[in-house]
Design an enzyme around this catalytic site. Structure first.
Site, PDB file in Angstrom:
ATOM      1  N   HIS A 109     -11.206  -3.733   2.776  1.00 47.22           N
ATOM      2  CA  HIS A 109     -11.204  -3.412   4.217  1.00 47.22           C
ATOM      3  C   HIS A 109     -12.039  -2.176   4.556  1.00 47.22           C
ATOM      4  O   HIS A 109     -12.164  -1.833   5.727  1.00 47.22           O
ATOM      5  CB  HIS A 109      -9.761  -3.186   4.658  1.00 47.22           C
ATOM      6  N   ASP A 110     -12.575  -1.483   3.545  1.00 47.47           N
ATOM      7  CA  ASP A 110     -13.405  -0.289   3.783  1.00 47.47           C
ATOM      8  C   ASP A 110     -14.885  -0.571   3.594  1.00 47.47           C
ATOM      9  O   ASP A 110     -15.709   0.334   3.726  1.00 47.47           O
ATOM     10  CB  ASP A 110     -13.028   0.833   2.797  1.00 47.47           C
TER      11      ASP A 110
ATOM     12  N   ASP B  54       0.851  -1.182   0.000  1.00 46.66           N
ATOM     13  CA  ASP B  54       0.000   0.000   0.000  1.00 46.66           C
ATOM     14  C   ASP B  54       0.888   1.235   0.000  1.00 46.66           C
ATOM     15  O   ASP B  54       1.881   1.303   0.731  1.00 46.66           O
ATOM     16  CB  ASP B  54      -0.879  -0.007   1.261  1.00 46.66           C
TER      17      ASP B  54
ATOM     18  N   GLU C  39      -6.296   3.676  -6.156  1.00 46.46           N
ATOM     19  CA  GLU C  39      -7.638   3.795  -5.573  1.00 46.46           C
ATOM     20  C   GLU C  39      -8.185   5.159  -5.953  1.00 46.46           C
ATOM     21  O   GLU C  39      -7.661   6.179  -5.539  1.00 46.46           O
ATOM     22  CB  GLU C  39      -7.590   3.653  -4.047  1.00 46.46           C
TER      23      GLU C  39
ATOM     24  N   ASP D 191      -3.212   4.472  -2.345  1.00 45.64           N
ATOM     25  CA  ASP D 191      -4.331   4.989  -1.561  1.00 45.64           C
ATOM     26  C   ASP D 191      -4.802   6.354  -2.073  1.00 45.64           C
ATOM     27  O   ASP D 191      -3.988   7.275  -2.220  1.00 45.64           O
ATOM     28  CB  ASP D 191      -3.879   5.113  -0.097  1.00 45.64           C
TER      29      ASP D 191
HETATM   30  O1  ISL Z   1     -14.038   3.991   3.615  1.00 48.90           O
HETATM   31  C1  ISL Z   1     -14.683   4.644   2.852  1.00 48.90           C
HETATM   32  C2  ISL Z   1     -16.114   4.678   2.964  1.00 48.90           C
HETATM   33  O2  ISL Z   1     -16.479   4.001   4.089  1.00 48.90           O
HETATM   34  C3  ISL Z   1     -14.088   5.400   1.776  1.00 48.90           C
HETATM   35  O3  ISL Z   1     -14.669   6.633   1.627  1.00 48.90           O
HETATM   36  C4  ISL Z   1     -12.605   5.531   2.026  1.00 48.90           C
HETATM   37  O4  ISL Z   1     -12.377   6.459   3.014  1.00 48.90           O
HETATM   38  C5  ISL Z   1     -11.928   5.964   0.783  1.00 48.90           C
HETATM   39  O5  ISL Z   1     -12.165   4.965  -0.142  1.00 48.90           O
HETATM   40  C6  ISL Z   1     -10.438   6.070   0.992  1.00 48.90           C
HETATM   41  O6  ISL Z   1      -9.932   4.908   1.544  1.00 48.90           O
HETATM   42  C7  ISL Z   1      -8.565   4.790   1.756  1.00 48.90           C
HETATM   43  O7  ISL Z   1      -8.003   5.916   2.390  1.00 48.90           O
HETATM   44  C8  ISL Z   1      -8.412   6.161   3.719  1.00 48.90           C
HETATM   45  C9  ISL Z   1      -8.383   4.918   4.595  1.00 48.90           C
HETATM   46  O8  ISL Z   1      -9.075   5.172   5.794  1.00 48.90           O
HETATM   47  C10 ISL Z   1      -8.984   3.727   3.916  1.00 48.90           C
HETATM   48  O9  ISL Z   1      -8.842   2.582   4.723  1.00 48.90           O
HETATM   49  C11 ISL Z   1      -8.279   3.581   2.607  1.00 48.90           C
HETATM   50  O10 ISL Z   1      -8.634   2.421   1.919  1.00 48.90           O
HETATM   51  C12 ISL Z   1      -7.466   7.200   4.256  1.00 48.90           C
HETATM   52  O11 ISL Z   1      -6.154   6.800   4.060  1.00 48.90           O
END
Ligand code: ISL
Ligand code: CA
Length: 556
Positions: A334-335, A98, A262, A205
């Site tokens: 994981h989100d 990541d 992402e 990310d």
């Molecule tokens: O998790 C989300 C909705 O519940 C998304 O909006 C998420 O915040 C977004 O996709 C970004 O995610 C990534 O960056 C975030 C982190 O918290 C997430 O785990 C990661 O996948 C900030 O770094």
């Protein structure tokens, strides 16, 4: 179409905190992953995406990095990480890491310096602005009205210099200022350092958030709300492609690696721009359209999804591949909540619907992603108490709704049960012993009580398990290149319950038929001379599809 290992590979995502604890402290770790390499290899996946394992105060479980060059203490040491990489490579499994560079932790040394004074050499590594005057009452307010992803303002006031810094995520995740060339150089240096250690690529990310629009203007106010969603001002911003190209030139192009960005809020046209080979930017992106089909405006306001939306989205994103880019296919990470609980039926048809969803993800053009536990049909959890939730997004949402907006607590808990990110973060369920074989200590987050029934041990024993179905599907995907490089041709477009499509490559065709719901359906496939490759039911009838039935045929 050019053949590439990252087009043919199947990715398995590991959330290390919840995968396997090797030393009894209740937190999953790198040695835990090493213990389970056989398991991963046996599934047949080719690439692992590891969520962040860098040093972090864990305000957002590792997405707040305080040192990019070291491993988080709870997860182990750099030697453990090197051993993991080495052991994966020996089995022919690749590892992508990541890359979190839209923001750092506020405990990163750059930010510690940056906040000290306005003339500190690191000041401009982050986005600092003066407050402004509220026209209504003359009081000072934030530099603009942007809403953060995780509730409240996207700005935090810092007393030392009497200015605000931007944080699109938590207050402990200040956004880096990509306009500053030194920031970009530091990022490229760090990426190079990891690539030289032998990794096989990056999952980047929120990489389409790095360019914010000039002047950081207010967004149109949503009535009754102090802060409003400013996505248009920071997603796919004006310089994003310039910096992707620069990153590619300075770093990515020098290695045989894969990159997946992402990119929430991205259209197919942007997907083409970011991934078309001749553009020399990224290999593929995660787009979010499917993740929005069951909610309105905000993710917490859920509704029943409709198959026509799935069909429309899948069809429209084929354009990216047609125009020389590439897609990625996932139903969770994981989100997100557990895909099976969200798009299938985790009570009456758990096995059938898990296999149905697997068939879908693994037969679409693009690289498929499997999230840990998905391969054994893990389901959402519903903790009674908010205290049992650990995710910062969930906790902030609860506090905002229950304490600030005085919303009904039961209603909010119900939304959390459905949509909380912790649904996917409960520990991996290895067996039915205490703590599901995840840890011998106190788990950092409670387990999903379903582990007595749903666990790896059961699935490995059972020939017809979800795990073994995934394994077969992965094999079928490898043996039938139509599933990777074939052209997507949708059939029976108007059917609102059954999705069916053909993948065609050089006159060779695969037919996929998927009943997305829990009723019997009929479908006339008589026109096709075909051989069944796999189905999630033992006896498939010709015209009748059982609840959540999925089949893959080779057309003769
Ligand atoms: O998790 C989300 C909705 O519940 C998304 O909006 C998420 O915040 C977004 O996709 C970004 O995610 C990534 O960056 C975030 C982190 O918290 C997430 O785990 C990661 O996948 C900030 O770094
Ligand atoms: Ca541990």
């Amino acid at each position: 179409m050019k053949e590439k290992w990252w087009k043919e590979g199947v990715v398995y995502q590991i959330y290390p905190r919840s995968f396997k604890d090797s030393n009894g402290d209740g937190i999953g770790d790198l040695r835990g992953i090493i213990e389970k390499i056989d398991y991963i290899e046996n599934l047949g996946v080719d690439i692992i995406w590891l969520n962040p394992v860098y040093k972090s105060p864990n305000d957002d479980n590792g997405y707040d990095i305080s040192d990019y060059y070291n491993i988080m203490d709870e997860f182990g040491t750099m030697a453990d990480w090197e051993e993991l990489l080495d052991k994966l490579h020996k089995r022919g499994i690749k590892l992508i890491m990541d890359l979190v560079v839209n923001h750092t932790s506020d405990e990163h040394k750059w930010f510690v310096e940056s906040r000290k004074s306005k003339d500190n050499p690191y000041r401009d590594y982050y986005i600092w602005r003066k407050g402004k005057e509220n026209k209504e009452d003359g009081k000072e307010i934030e530099p603009n009205n942007w809403l953060s992803f995780f509730s409240g303002s996207a700005w935090k006031y810092d007393k030392t210099t009497d200015e605000y810094f931007m944080h699109l995520f938590t207050k402990k995740q200040p956004d880096l200022n990509w306009e500053n060339e030194n920031v970009r150089k530091e990022v490229y240096k760090m990426m190079t350092w990891w690539l030289d250690k032998g990794i096989d690529g990056f999952r980047m990310d929120v990489i389409n958030l790095i360019s914010k629009v000039d002047g950081l203007p207010d967004v149109p106010k949503v009535k009754g709300e102090k802060y409003s969603w400013g996505g248009d001002y920071f997603m796919n911003g004006p310089k994003v492609e310039e910096w992707f190209k620069e990153m590619n030139k300075e770093v990515l192009s020098k290695y045989d690696i894969m990159t997946v960005g992402e990119c929430p809020g991205t259209t197919p046209q942007e997907g083409i721009n970011f991934t078309a080979e001749e553009n020399r930017e990224l290999n593929m992106i995660f787009q979010f359209e499917l993740m929005g089909i069951d909610s309105e405006i905000v993710k917490w306001n859920t509704k029943q999804f409709e198959l026509k939306d799935i069909k429309r989205i899948i069809k429209k994103w084929q354009l990216v591949i047609e125009k020389g880019g590439w897609n990625s296919n996932y139903l969770m990470n994981h989100d997100q909540p557990r895909a099976l609980s969200r798009f299938g039926d985790d009570k009456n048809y758990r096995k059938e619907s898990a296999k149905m969803l697997a068939t879908f993800t693994l037969t679409l053009p693009g690289t498929p992603y499997i999230y840990q536990g998905e391969e054994i049909g893990m389901v959402n959890v519903a903790f009674e108490k908010i205290d049992d939730y650990k995710d910062v997004e969930t906790i902030n949402y609860y506090n905002e709704m229950v304490f600030d907006k005085k919303e009904n607590k039961e209603k909010i808990m119900k939304q959390i049960h459905q949509m909380s990110r912790d649904n996917s973060r409960t520990p991996m369920q290895w067996d039915d012993t205490e703590n599901a074989g995840f840890t011998t200590g106190n788990s950092w987050i409670k387990l999903n009580p379903s582990y007595k029934e749903i666990n790896v041990e059961n699935d490995l024993k059972d020939e017809n398990s979800i795990y073994n179905y995934y394994k077969k599907l992965i094999k079928i995907r490898k043996e039938n290149k139509e599933l990777i490089y074939g052209k997507y041709i949708e059939i029976n477009v108007e059917n609102e319950k059954v999705m069916s499509y053909i993948l065609e490559k050089e006159n060779s065709k695969i037919l996929v038929v998927i009943n997305f719901f829990g009723d019997n359906e009929t479908l006339d496939l008589k026109g096709y001379e075909k051989e069944l490759l796999i189905s999630n039911y033992e006896n498939s009838l010709e015209v009748e599809l059982k609840p959540y039935e999925a089949r893959i045929y080779k057309i003769k």
